[in-house]
Design a protein around this motif. Structure first.
Motif, PDB file in Angstrom:
ATOM      1  N   HIS A 145       5.509 -13.041  29.413  1.00  0.00           N
ATOM      2  CA  HIS A 145       5.705 -14.483  29.314  1.00  0.00           C
ATOM      3  C   HIS A 145       5.337 -14.903  27.896  1.00  0.00           C
ATOM      4  CE1 HIS A 145       5.958 -14.673  33.658  1.00  0.00           C
ATOM      5  NE2 HIS A 145       4.747 -14.157  33.776  1.00  0.00           N
ATOM      6  N   GLN A 146       6.190 -15.683  27.258  1.00  0.00           N
ATOM      7  CA  GLN A 146       5.920 -16.162  25.914  1.00  0.00           C
ATOM      8  C   GLN A 146       5.697 -17.667  25.924  1.00  0.00           C
ATOM      9  OE1 GLN A 146       9.312 -14.772  23.599  1.00  0.00           O
ATOM     10  NE2 GLN A 146       7.939 -13.292  22.643  1.00  0.00           N
ATOM     11  N   GLY A 147       4.854 -18.121  24.997  1.00  0.00           N
ATOM     12  CA  GLY A 147       4.634 -19.548  24.879  1.00  0.00           C
ATOM     13  C   GLY A 147       3.942 -19.894  23.588  1.00  0.00           C
ATOM     14  N   LYS A 148       4.050 -21.163  23.207  1.00  0.00           N
ATOM     15  CA  LYS A 148       3.401 -21.610  21.976  1.00  0.00           C
ATOM     16  C   LYS A 148       1.921 -21.888  22.197  1.00  0.00           C
ATOM     17  CE  LYS A 148       4.617 -26.403  22.637  1.00  0.00           C
ATOM     18  NZ  LYS A 148       5.518 -27.465  22.384  1.00  0.00           N
ATOM     19  N   ASP A 149       1.518 -21.985  23.489  1.00  0.00           N
ATOM     20  CA  ASP A 149       0.103 -22.122  23.824  1.00  0.00           C
ATOM     21  C   ASP A 149      -0.135 -21.506  25.198  1.00  0.00           C
ATOM     22  OD1 ASP A 149       0.842 -24.062  25.795  1.00  0.00           O
ATOM     23  OD2 ASP A 149       0.567 -25.688  24.348  1.00  0.00           O
ATOM     24  N   ALA A 150      -1.407 -21.395  25.559  1.00  0.00           N
ATOM     25  CA  ALA A 150      -1.768 -20.762  26.829  1.00  0.00           C
ATOM     26  C   ALA A 150      -1.185 -21.515  28.013  1.00  0.00           C
ATOM     27  CB  ALA A 150      -3.284 -20.664  26.946  1.00  0.00           C
ATOM     28  N   ASP A 151      -1.108 -22.815  27.926  1.00  0.00           N
ATOM     29  CA  ASP A 151      -0.579 -23.603  29.035  1.00  0.00           C
ATOM     30  C   ASP A 151       0.875 -23.247  29.345  1.00  0.00           C
ATOM     31  OD1 ASP A 151      -2.982 -24.976  29.512  1.00  0.00           O
ATOM     32  OD2 ASP A 151      -2.492 -26.490  28.009  1.00  0.00           O
ATOM     33  N   GLU A 152       1.678 -23.039  28.332  1.00  0.00           N
ATOM     34  CA  GLU A 152       3.078 -22.647  28.550  1.00  0.00           C
ATOM     35  C   GLU A 152       3.162 -21.301  29.254  1.00  0.00           C
ATOM     36  OE1 GLU A 152       5.644 -22.685  25.140  1.00  0.00           O
ATOM     37  OE2 GLU A 152       5.592 -24.859  24.988  1.00  0.00           O
TER      38      GLU A 152
END
Length: 78
Positions: free
Chosen positions: A17-24
């Motif tokens: 899983h990729q995201g710009k922050d931990a929440d994403e």
């Protein structure tokens, strides 16, 4: 962007899983768990139940959330 796997987030597989922050990344994990359990994947059932509990009881789950944010922060950028 950073990447965490289902396993790093408490699940049984290595889907990234990729995201710009931990929440994403956490939201992507929740979506993944919902989809695979709905499709009949029993290996993810426990992780899905735990995620459902965290969404329903966020104050009690703050330790897990803070640990995931810290783990994300330590990761290198993709």
């Amino acid at each position: 962007m950073k990447t965490m796997t289902c396993r790093q987030l408490g699940g049984p597989c290595d889907l990234a899983h990729q995201g710009k922050d931990a929440d994403e990344v956490i939201v992507a994990q929740d979506k993944h768990l919902k989809e695979v359990v709905k499709a009949g994947d029993e290996a993810h059932q426990q992780a899905r139940q735990e995620m459902k509990y965290r969404w329903l009881h966020p104050k009690k789950s703050l330790g897990w959330y803070n640990a995931m944010k810290a783990a994300y922060a330590e990761l290198p950028e993709d």
